[in-house]
Design a protein around this motif. Structure first.
Motif, short mmCIF file in Angstrom:
data_model
loop_
_atom_site.label_atom_id
_atom_site.label_comp_id
_atom_site.label_asym_id
_atom_site.label_seq_id
_atom_site.Cartn_x
_atom_site.Cartn_y
_atom_site.Cartn_z
N GLN A 118 0.82 -1.21 0.00
CA GLN A 118 0.00 0.00 0.00
C GLN A 118 0.86 1.26 0.00
OE1 GLN A 118 0.27 -2.13 2.55
NE2 GLN A 118 0.13 -1.13 4.55
N ARG A 119 0.19 2.33 -0.46
CA ARG A 119 0.80 3.67 -0.50
C ARG A 119 2.12 3.69 -1.27
NH1 ARG A 119 -1.79 3.32 4.32
NH2 ARG A 119 0.05 2.61 5.46
N ASN A 120 2.04 3.20 -2.51
CA ASN A 120 3.11 3.34 -3.49
C ASN A 120 2.50 3.94 -4.75
OD1 ASN A 120 5.91 2.15 -2.71
ND2 ASN A 120 4.44 0.72 -1.80
N ASP B 157 -3.05 -11.98 4.55
CA ASP B 157 -3.04 -10.54 4.81
C ASP B 157 -2.54 -9.85 3.54
OD1 ASP B 157 -2.91 -7.99 5.78
OD2 ASP B 157 -1.61 -8.43 7.48
N LEU B 158 -3.42 -9.10 2.89
CA LEU B 158 -3.09 -8.43 1.63
C LEU B 158 -3.52 -6.97 1.70
CD1 LEU B 158 -2.26 -8.49 -1.42
CD2 LEU B 158 -4.65 -9.07 -1.91
N ASN B 159 -2.63 -6.08 1.27
CA ASN B 159 -2.98 -4.66 1.19
C ASN B 159 -2.33 -4.06 -0.04
OD1 ASN B 159 -3.69 -1.99 1.61
ND2 ASN B 159 -3.37 -2.09 3.83
N LEU B 160 -3.17 -3.74 -1.02
CA LEU B 160 -2.72 -3.08 -2.25
C LEU B 160 -3.31 -1.68 -2.36
CD1 LEU B 160 -3.22 -6.05 -4.76
CD2 LEU B 160 -1.14 -5.43 -3.52
N GLY C 212 -8.62 3.07 -2.79
CA GLY C 212 -7.62 4.07 -3.14
C GLY C 212 -6.97 3.82 -4.48
N ASN C 213 -7.46 2.84 -5.22
CA ASN C 213 -7.05 2.60 -6.61
C ASN C 213 -8.27 2.90 -7.48
OD1 ASN C 213 -4.24 1.10 -6.50
ND2 ASN C 213 -5.50 0.19 -4.89
#
Length: 654
Positions: A592-594, A612-615, A640-641
């Motif tokens: 996340q946050r890239n 556990d996944l966060n994109l 956020g995408n």
């Protein structure tokens, strides 16, 4: 209709039935005691046992042919009566020529109880022997002395009739699936000296009748689900040498009578819910031989009594993870045989007593996570055999590591996290008498650079300098740390290139770098080096909260041991590499946050272990690949995408 050929084992079972009939005929003619020939009931019992076994890797049962079962492998008989007295078919086979772990798959037949003269049943460690202990075992086998069924798949309850085995000396049923309560009838086994039942599914309370077994030498019930209190009269077992009740749910106080176990050598009561104070012997003749004591992971309170020093034979003692308070009594310095002392994670206060310096045999000292104050007594400089010391998270507030500590000739593992240490990393670490293997100076006030001489610590396996104020690049010399397995530098002010971390030369058998945490620093370069080299054994990698930019290299796909990858809060961009789908062991993925673009690779559906996944908060577009595990994650994993759609987000527009 085509007939399937009978297996050799089935044909042998039919032949055994015929032989039983012939043996009965021979018995009627007075030939029952012919050397080697079983009685009809014994032959029938062995035949029934054999019929319950579908597969035997040792091949022993295939040799059970003919009438002379007393000559069969694993069988012993009384020469005078012809009755079978022993069945010895353990899984572990050791001879002068080879060592072999065999298996038997099948069921324990109740026909084994037809062998009424049995003294020994050894079917231990066969791994796949299932079934239950015959309910009638106590009525049918009155001469049984040894019952070994350990290391199998035996289930059900321990039958009440077991209390009828009055001659039983050894009961070894550990590592099975036995359940239910222990029958109170166990208290009738007055000849029992060993009862080892650990790693089953027993529950309920331990019957107080067990304290009648005054001949008991070894009692091991650990790793079950027992509740209630430890029997109050446990101290009556004067012959007890080893008592292990650990890893259960025992509550209440430790019985005061426990100090009457005058023969005890090993006492493990750890990992329960025990409360109250620790009983301590008031005289030297109480528990004079106790060498190994584990009381950790309970809820014990009160202070460590000065009478603890009456346990004059103590070698290893663990009181960790309790609620003990007060000072460490100076009388502990009289425990001249003590080699390991664990009192970590309690509420202890005061200073380490000077007499601790008399513990000349001490190898390990762990007093971390207490409220102990400094300074360390100079007398501890006499602990010439000390190998491991953990002083972390107390109230020492050292300005620096005492120099005498770094001169101890055997010390190789130092844990001093949260000890208030200031200044630069002490250079005296590189000239310690014993090569340092583990160093934890995290959560201190260290400043300055990572020194280049770190590369001289060639035996170093763990280096934790996290949560300090260190600056500068990672020195090139770190590539010389061939034994390094854990590197934690997170939460400093480090800058520059991390590439040298991924260039480290790892040579068998010293190990390889499996844990890397460089998060929350100011690194900018080197991420392209991930996965380059002969091997990538990293299991945990955290590079989050830095200033990395550019593309995530496809070589990351060679790090197939990765279980956790966190690259969040950087400036990484471009498409997510398809090579990420090669990380089949991955459980945690945080990106996340890239500024990642493009679509989520279809190969992510192969990450079956992902939990556990966060994109979130990237520039990803397109439909989220449909299927597990991606559809199992919440919306927050993908929000956020602006260009993403599909479950669990809104459906894609046609």
């Amino acid at each position: 209709m085509k007939r399937h050929p009978r297996s050799g084992l089935e044909m042998q079972d039919q032949l055994l039935g015929l032989l039983i009939a012939l043996t009965a005929c021979a018995a009627s003619l007075g030939a029952a005691n012919v050397h080697g020939i079983c009685t009809p009931k014994d032959l029938k019992g062995l035949s029934g046992f054999r019929a319950g076994i579908r597969f035997d890797t040792s091949g022993r049962l295939e040799k059970w042919v003919g009438l002379k079962c007393c000559e069969w492998e694993g069988i012993s008989c009384n020469n005078a009566t012809g009755r079978v007295t022993e069945i010895r078919l353990p899984g572990f086979i050791s001879t002068t020529d080879f060592v072999y772990q065999s298996e038997m798959t099948g069921w324990l037949s109740p026909s084994i109880t037809l062998l009424r003269s049995l003294k020994v049943i050894d079917l231990g460690g066969l791994m796949n022997l299932a079934g239950t202990i015959p309910p009638s075992i106590g009525f049918r086998l009155p001469k049984l002395r040894k019952l070994y069924l350990y290391g199998n798949q035996i289930s059900g309850m321990l039958p009440e009739s077991i209390g009828k085995l009055w001659q039983l000396e050894e009961l070894l049923l550990y590592e099975n699936k036995l359940s239910g309560s222990l029958p109170p009838s166990l208290g009738y086994l007055r000849n029992l000296n060993s009862m080892i039942l650990y790693s089953n599914q027993f529950s309920g309370t331990v019957p107080s009748s067990i304290t009648n077994l005054t001949g008991l030498v070894h009692l091991d019930l650990h790793n079950n689900s027992f509740i209630g209190v430890i029997p109050e009269k446990i101290g009556q077992l004067h012959n007890m040498k080893e008592l292990d009740l650990s890893t259960n749910f025992f509550g209440g106080r430790i019985p005061l009578s426990i100090t009457n176990l005058t023969a005890i050598l090993v006492l493990y009561l750890d990992t329960n819910n025990l409360e109250g104070e620790i009983p301590s012997p008031s005289r030297l003749d109480q528990m004079p031989s106790l060498s190994f004591l584990r009381l950790h992971n309970n809820q014990l309170t009160g202070e460590i009594s000065p009478n603890f020093a009456n346990l004059i034979s103590l070698q290893r003692v663990s009181l960790a993870h309790n609620r003990l308070k007060g000072k460490i009594p100076s009388s502990l310095g009289a425990l001249s045989a003590l080699t390991e002392l664990y009192v970590d994670d309690n509420l202890l206060s005061g200073m380490i007593p000077e007499l601790m310096g008399q513990l000349s045999q001490l190898l390990i000292l762990n007093i971390s996570n207490n409220m102990i104050q400094g300074p360390l007594p100079q007398e501890m400089s006499s602990l010439f055999n000390l190998q491991i010391i953990n002083l972390s998270f107390n109230e020492f507030n050292f300005s620096s590591i005492p120099q005498w500590l770094l001169r101890l000739p055997s010390l190789s593992r130092i844990y001093m996290a949260g000890c208030g240490i200031q200044g630069e990393i002490p250079e005296s670490l590189k000239i310690m008498p014993s090569s340092i293997q583990e160093l934890d100076l995290s959560v201190n006030h260290l400043t300055g650079n990572l020194p280049s001489w770190l590369g001289t610590l060639t035996q170093l396996y763990l280096l934790n300098l996290s949560r300090n104020s260190l600056v500068s690049d990672v020195p090139e010399s770190i590539t010389k740390l061939n034994a390094l397995g854990v590197l934690d530098l997170h939460s400093n002010k480090l800058t520059g290139n991390v590439g040298q971390v991924f260039k480290m030369e790892h040579r068998f058998p010293q190990g390889s770098l499996t844990y890397i945490d460089l998060s929350d620093n100011r690194f900018t370069e080197g991420i392209e080096q991930i996965g380059i080299g002969e091997q990538c054994g990293v299991q945990f990698l955290n590079l989050s909260h830095n200033y990395f930019s550019g593309r995530l290299p496809t070589t990351i796909g060679t790090c197939t041991s990765l279980q956790s990858l966190d690259l969040s809060d950087n400036n990484l961009g471009f498409n997510l590499p398809d090579a990420l789908a090669n990380l089949s062991s991955l459980e945690v993925l945080k990106l996340q946050r890239n500024r990642f673009t493009g679509s989520i690779p279809e190969g992510f559906l192969n990450l079956s272990k992902l939990r556990d996944l966060n994109l979130s908060d990237n520039l990803l577009v397109g439909q989220i690949p449909a299927g597990k595990p991606l559809t199992d994650f919440p919306e927050s994993s993908f929000t956020g995408n602006r260009g993403l759609c599909g479950k669990p987000l809104n459906p894609c527009k046609l």
